[in-house]
Design a protein around this motif. Sequence first.
Motif, PDB file in Angstrom:
ATOM      1  N   THR A  67      13.868   9.887 -26.794  1.00 37.43           N
ATOM      2  CA  THR A  67      13.895   8.427 -26.946  1.00 37.43           C
ATOM      3  C   THR A  67      12.538   7.930 -27.435  1.00 37.43           C
ATOM      4  OG1 THR A  67      15.272   8.456 -24.979  1.00 37.43           O
ATOM      5  CG2 THR A  67      14.513   6.305 -25.725  1.00 37.43           C
ATOM      6  N   ALA A  68      11.476   8.389 -26.752  1.00 40.69           N
ATOM      7  CA  ALA A  68      10.129   7.924 -27.083  1.00 40.69           C
ATOM      8  C   ALA A  68       9.767   8.340 -28.509  1.00 40.69           C
ATOM      9  CB  ALA A  68       9.132   8.507 -26.088  1.00 40.69           C
ATOM     10  N   LEU A  69      10.082   9.572 -28.840  1.00 40.01           N
ATOM     11  CA  LEU A  69       9.758  10.090 -30.166  1.00 40.01           C
ATOM     12  C   LEU A  69      10.444   9.265 -31.257  1.00 40.01           C
ATOM     13  CD1 LEU A  69       8.211  12.785 -30.899  1.00 40.01           C
ATOM     14  CD2 LEU A  69      10.456  13.650 -31.538  1.00 40.01           C
ATOM     15  N   ALA A  70      11.729   8.972 -31.039  1.00 42.00           N
ATOM     16  CA  ALA A  70      12.501   8.226 -32.039  1.00 42.00           C
ATOM     17  C   ALA A  70      11.950   6.813 -32.193  1.00 42.00           C
ATOM     18  CB  ALA A  70      13.969   8.181 -31.635  1.00 42.00           C
ATOM     19  N   LEU A  71      11.610   6.195 -31.057  1.00 39.31           N
ATOM     20  CA  LEU A  71      11.074   4.841 -31.100  1.00 39.31           C
ATOM     21  C   LEU A  71       9.749   4.800 -31.854  1.00 39.31           C
ATOM     22  CD1 LEU A  71      11.419   3.043 -27.662  1.00 39.31           C
ATOM     23  CD2 LEU A  71      11.684   2.044 -29.922  1.00 39.31           C
ATOM     24  N   ILE A  72       8.848   5.688 -31.457  1.00 42.51           N
ATOM     25  CA  ILE A  72       7.504   5.703 -32.062  1.00 42.51           C
ATOM     26  C   ILE A  72       7.627   6.000 -33.552  1.00 42.51           C
ATOM     27  CG2 ILE A  72       5.296   6.927 -32.097  1.00 42.51           C
ATOM     28  CD1 ILE A  72       5.795   7.403 -29.035  1.00 42.51           C
ATOM     29  N   MET A  73       8.434   6.991 -33.894  1.00 38.46           N
ATOM     30  CA  MET A  73       8.573   7.387 -35.297  1.00 38.46           C
ATOM     31  C   MET A  73       9.069   6.218 -36.137  1.00 38.46           C
ATOM     32  SD  MET A  73      10.990  10.383 -36.868  1.00 38.46           S
ATOM     33  CE  MET A  73      12.547   9.606 -36.504  1.00 38.46           C
ATOM     34  N   GLN A  74      10.129   5.560 -35.684  1.00 35.19           N
ATOM     35  CA  GLN A  74      10.737   4.509 -36.506  1.00 35.19           C
ATOM     36  C   GLN A  74       9.828   3.286 -36.599  1.00 35.19           C
ATOM     37  OE1 GLN A  74      15.268   4.361 -36.322  1.00 35.19           O
ATOM     38  NE2 GLN A  74      14.737   5.079 -34.309  1.00 35.19           N
ATOM     39  N   ILE A  75       9.232   2.894 -35.469  1.00 38.56           N
ATOM     40  CA  ILE A  75       8.379   1.704 -35.499  1.00 38.56           C
ATOM     41  C   ILE A  75       7.162   1.972 -36.387  1.00 38.56           C
ATOM     42  CG2 ILE A  75       6.885   0.214 -34.111  1.00 38.56           C
ATOM     43  CD1 ILE A  75       8.943   0.506 -31.862  1.00 38.56           C
ATOM     44  N   TRP A  76       6.607   3.175 -36.268  1.00 38.77           N
ATOM     45  CA  TRP A  76       5.419   3.499 -37.079  1.00 38.77           C
ATOM     46  C   TRP A  76       5.779   3.571 -38.563  1.00 38.77           C
ATOM     47  CZ3 TRP A  76       4.095   8.128 -39.817  1.00 38.77           C
ATOM     48  CH2 TRP A  76       2.800   8.091 -40.350  1.00 38.77           C
ATOM     49  N   MET A  77       6.849   4.287 -38.903  1.00 35.81           N
ATOM     50  CA  MET A  77       7.191   4.467 -40.322  1.00 35.81           C
ATOM     51  C   MET A  77       7.595   3.154 -40.973  1.00 35.81           C
ATOM     52  SD  MET A  77       9.279   8.020 -40.399  1.00 35.81           S
ATOM     53  CE  MET A  77       8.472   9.572 -40.038  1.00 35.81           C
ATOM     54  N   MET A  78       8.484   2.414 -40.296  1.00 31.16           N
ATOM     55  CA  MET A  78       9.044   1.201 -40.902  1.00 31.16           C
ATOM     56  C   MET A  78       8.142  -0.009 -40.708  1.00 31.16           C
ATOM     57  SD  MET A  78      11.941   2.263 -42.105  1.00 31.16           S
ATOM     58  CE  MET A  78      12.934   0.817 -42.409  1.00 31.16           C
ATOM     59  N   GLY A  79       7.369  -0.019 -39.630  1.00 33.97           N
ATOM     60  CA  GLY A  79       6.594  -1.217 -39.317  1.00 33.97           C
ATOM     61  C   GLY A  79       5.152  -1.162 -39.764  1.00 33.97           C
ATOM     62  N   TYR A  80       4.530   0.038 -39.735  1.00 39.45           N
ATOM     63  CA  TYR A  80       3.092   0.126 -39.992  1.00 39.45           C
ATOM     64  C   TYR A  80       2.738   0.948 -41.220  1.00 39.45           C
ATOM     65  CZ  TYR A  80       2.693  -2.087 -35.519  1.00 39.45           C
ATOM     66  OH  TYR A  80       2.818  -2.986 -34.508  1.00 39.45           O
ATOM     67  N   ASP A  81       3.326   2.137 -41.314  1.00 37.82           N
ATOM     68  CA  ASP A  81       2.849   3.038 -42.362  1.00 37.82           C
ATOM     69  C   ASP A  81       3.228   2.544 -43.754  1.00 37.82           C
ATOM     70  OD1 ASP A  81       1.425   5.426 -43.022  1.00 37.82           O
ATOM     71  OD2 ASP A  81       3.341   6.188 -43.764  1.00 37.82           O
ATOM     72  N   TRP A  82       4.448   2.129 -43.934  1.00 35.54           N
ATOM     73  CA  TRP A  82       4.880   1.620 -45.242  1.00 35.54           C
ATOM     74  C   TRP A  82       5.946   0.550 -45.013  1.00 35.54           C
ATOM     75  CZ3 TRP A  82       4.657   4.817 -50.243  1.00 35.54           C
ATOM     76  CH2 TRP A  82       4.985   4.009 -51.340  1.00 35.54           C
ATOM     77  N   PRO A  83       5.516  -0.678 -44.650  1.00 35.31           N
ATOM     78  CA  PRO A  83       6.517  -1.714 -44.411  1.00 35.31           C
ATOM     79  C   PRO A  83       7.184  -2.110 -45.725  1.00 35.31           C
ATOM     80  CG  PRO A  83       4.316  -2.386 -43.669  1.00 35.31           C
ATOM     81  CD  PRO A  83       4.144  -1.159 -44.489  1.00 35.31           C
ATOM     82  N   MET A  84       8.492  -2.269 -45.700  1.00 32.47           N
ATOM     83  CA  MET A  84       9.211  -2.671 -46.914  1.00 32.47           C
ATOM     84  C   MET A  84      10.210  -3.751 -46.542  1.00 32.47           C
ATOM     85  SD  MET A  84      10.247   0.257 -49.536  1.00 32.47           S
ATOM     86  CE  MET A  84      10.961   1.308 -48.336  1.00 32.47           C
ATOM     87  N   ILE A  85      10.395  -4.696 -47.483  1.00 30.70           N
ATOM     88  CA  ILE A  85      11.380  -5.737 -47.214  1.00 30.70           C
ATOM     89  C   ILE A  85      12.750  -5.174 -47.594  1.00 30.70           C
ATOM     90  CG2 ILE A  85      12.149  -8.055 -47.808  1.00 30.70           C
ATOM     91  CD1 ILE A  85       9.161  -8.613 -48.518  1.00 30.70           C
ATOM     92  N   ILE A  86      13.620  -5.050 -46.593  1.00 32.61           N
ATOM     93  CA  ILE A  86      14.972  -4.554 -46.869  1.00 32.61           C
ATOM     94  C   ILE A  86      15.939  -5.621 -46.360  1.00 32.61           C
ATOM     95  CG2 ILE A  86      16.671  -2.778 -46.359  1.00 32.61           C
ATOM     96  CD1 ILE A  86      14.064  -0.990 -45.846  1.00 32.61           C
ATOM     97  N   GLY A  87      16.552  -6.312 -47.276  1.00 35.71           N
ATOM     98  CA  GLY A  87      17.515  -7.351 -46.918  1.00 35.71           C
ATOM     99  C   GLY A  87      16.888  -8.461 -46.090  1.00 35.71           C
ATOM    100  N   GLY A  88      15.578  -8.677 -46.231  1.00 33.61           N
ATOM    101  CA  GLY A  88      14.903  -9.751 -45.514  1.00 33.61           C
ATOM    102  C   GLY A  88      14.810  -9.534 -44.019  1.00 33.61           C
ATOM    103  N   LYS A  89      15.059  -8.299 -43.568  1.00 29.40           N
ATOM    104  CA  LYS A  89      15.025  -8.046 -42.134  1.00 29.40           C
ATOM    105  C   LYS A  89      13.584  -7.853 -41.669  1.00 29.40           C
ATOM    106  CE  LYS A  89      19.401  -5.708 -42.491  1.00 29.40           C
ATOM    107  NZ  LYS A  89      19.682  -4.489 -43.262  1.00 29.40           N
ATOM    108  N   ASN A  90      13.401  -7.934 -40.341  1.00 34.56           N
ATOM    109  CA  ASN A  90      12.089  -7.639 -39.770  1.00 34.56           C
ATOM    110  C   ASN A  90      11.708  -6.203 -40.094  1.00 34.56           C
ATOM    111  OD1 ASN A  90      11.963 -10.110 -38.644  1.00 34.56           O
ATOM    112  ND2 ASN A  90      12.482  -9.446 -36.575  1.00 34.56           N
ATOM    113  N   PHE A  91      10.391  -5.979 -40.199  1.00 31.71           N
ATOM    114  CA  PHE A  91       9.952  -4.610 -40.518  1.00 31.71           C
ATOM    115  C   PHE A  91      10.330  -3.641 -39.403  1.00 31.71           C
ATOM    116  CE2 PHE A  91       6.661  -6.915 -43.138  1.00 31.71           C
ATOM    117  CZ  PHE A  91       7.343  -6.689 -44.316  1.00 31.71           C
ATOM    118  N   ALA A  92       9.998  -4.025 -38.177  1.00 31.18           N
ATOM    119  CA  ALA A  92      10.310  -3.116 -37.068  1.00 31.18           C
ATOM    120  C   ALA A  92      11.322  -3.781 -36.138  1.00 31.18           C
ATOM    121  CB  ALA A  92       9.034  -2.743 -36.323  1.00 31.18           C
ATOM    122  N   ALA A  93      12.539  -3.974 -36.648  1.00 24.69           N
ATOM    123  CA  ALA A  93      13.584  -4.570 -35.821  1.00 24.69           C
ATOM    124  C   ALA A  93      14.216  -3.476 -34.974  1.00 24.69           C
ATOM    125  CB  ALA A  93      14.634  -5.212 -36.719  1.00 24.69           C
ATOM    126  N   LEU A  94      14.497  -3.798 -33.724  1.00 30.72           N
ATOM    127  CA  LEU A  94      15.019  -2.764 -32.829  1.00 30.72           C
ATOM    128  C   LEU A  94      16.498  -2.403 -33.080  1.00 30.72           C
ATOM    129  CD1 LEU A  94      13.645  -1.035 -30.803  1.00 30.72           C
ATOM    130  CD2 LEU A  94      14.418  -2.590 -29.004  1.00 30.72           C
TER     131      LEU A  94
END
Lengths: 174, 456
Positions: A67-94
């Motif tokens: 659980t922790a690994l998946a959370l950290i990986m996704q938040i880091w990749m999508m929210g910090y490392d390379w944020p991208m606008i996809i359909g106007g959604k939040n970068f790190a939406a849960l």
Amino acid sequence: MESNKNFVLGVFDDEDILLQAVTKVRDRGIKIHEVYSPFPVHGLDEALGYKRTRLPIAAFVFGMTGTALALIMQIWMMGYDWPMIIGGKNFAALPPFIPVIFELTVLLSALGMVATFLIVSDMKPYKWPQQFDLRSTDDKHILAIDLAINKLTKDDIGALLKDSGAQEVNDKNF
Amino acid sequence: MQVSSTLRESLITGGKTVSDVSEDICRQVEGKPTKLWWMAFGVSLVLLGFGVYTMSITLWDGIGMWGLNKTVGWAWDITNFVWWVGIGHAGTLISAILLLFRQKWRMSINRAAEAMTIFAVICAATFPLIHMGRLWLGFYWALPLPNAFGSLWVNFNSPLLWDVFAISTYFTVSLVFWYIGLIPDFAVIRDRAVRMGNKTRATIYNALSFGWQGGARTWMRYESVALILAGLSTPLVLSVHTIVSMDFATSVVPGWHTTIFPPYFVAGAIFSGFAMVLTLLLITRKLFKLEDYITIYHVELMNIIIIVTGSIVGIAYITEFFIAWYGQVPAEQYAFINRATGPYWWAYWSMMTCNVISPQLFWIKKIRTSLVATFVLSIIVNIGMWFERFVIIVTSLHRDYLPSSWTMFYPTLYDVGEYVLTFGFFFAAFLLFAKFFPVVNMAEIKSILKSSSEKK
């Protein structure tokens, strides 16, 4: 410790007689090395006085790691490392992260628990087990008693096993 | 030795002793394959060969070899993918959900059903992999691996990526669950090989069994592992087809954008999976003489599950239509009327006949306890479930938003060839499994031979 071990084996073909025999033998203060069965016998672990396995705890801890690994990986990749606008959604939406969190929890929990099981049971592909009686995977339950750690003599234990319903009483030396 | 209850039908017939179980199941592993086995294996290899040929051409020349066009960008590939994933679901349902519900009848069929799951998931995975075109680069497109684009990561907001995680987790966990079940049975074959003096076989099966000994402590841990794996697999199997359905449901295509999809897909998956289990097991039962282990009673219970899930699927079809009318969205209404009366009416009505009407025949006891009727109906259900996916995918796509883009989909030899490829692989793998691995879980069967205590 491993050199020249002598065992007495009680051979049973009925699991209910085996259960009664285990209780009887333990009541006489005899230490049982292990019972080998072709299938799981319910109540045998309690009769032998084994503590409940802690594998569920291992499964939980590995699951939480997933659980922790998946959370950290996704938040880091999508929210910090390379944020991208996809359909106007939040970068790190849960919410969209939940499927991957769930899958990685299950994956790590299952793999971690099975690996723990193989390690604690000392199971590996290149290991030959100490085989007391080849029939223990077919249709016989084998109750093995180590003579070195018990005070009673071989004949006394043998007589007690016969008395408890063992079909055969055999010796086995390693 | 077998004690039978007066209240319940006995699960294993023929008055088997514990030793008979080892003998009956191990015999086919130890003996030479029969002529019939070689013939079936040969046919599977021919299908596989033809499939590999068409796949190679598709990979060499590109996805243009398929019948896809600008409007229908997904057709047979994703239909086959969803169909195969669905088939896999029955194995996990039998081994995990029925274990949690303590349904002992699962024990005769779980091994073969789980094997079917694993092979079906492999078959399913081939379609998205081939559709990638350059599948050797697939790892970079599908997994969050560091790459040469400054680590441009995969998109975790996409259901297609959830699918990658769901399918690969499902495959891995099913494989582990199946293998854990096989370990004690490999040890049975090993010990028989030692007694027969066959050293090579003993070494191979000992390695496969991880040196299993069967001590009470190991059995205790083993049962705990099996129970937790069942507990993990149960939500997992439900999540897999839920996520597969989200590939469609999270889009804005009329006919796909429906909230009913997850439960409807899961029910359909179990429905088609049980049909495939029946098709395979009726053949296996005959080929390997397992009539005492897989009895009419087992077949009847599986047919009852087919009635239940088939009825759920039927209700889902009607609900979709009702909601399309009730929702008053013209595009949605058109999509559903077009399904039933448009150019693909024949696919829609084949689906309705095979999936909704034919399983209702199982209400009649004579039909659900007849092996021939079950075999025929199980194949009809599988055809129906294939059409269900085809209807959902192609009829929703072929009428695009612009009437000038309206078109039809025509499969090419290469669409067909890759479907044939998966059949070849599936049957070849299943035949190899049935020959070299114990097809019935011996340890579990031995534990239910004597369900009540014998009075002395």
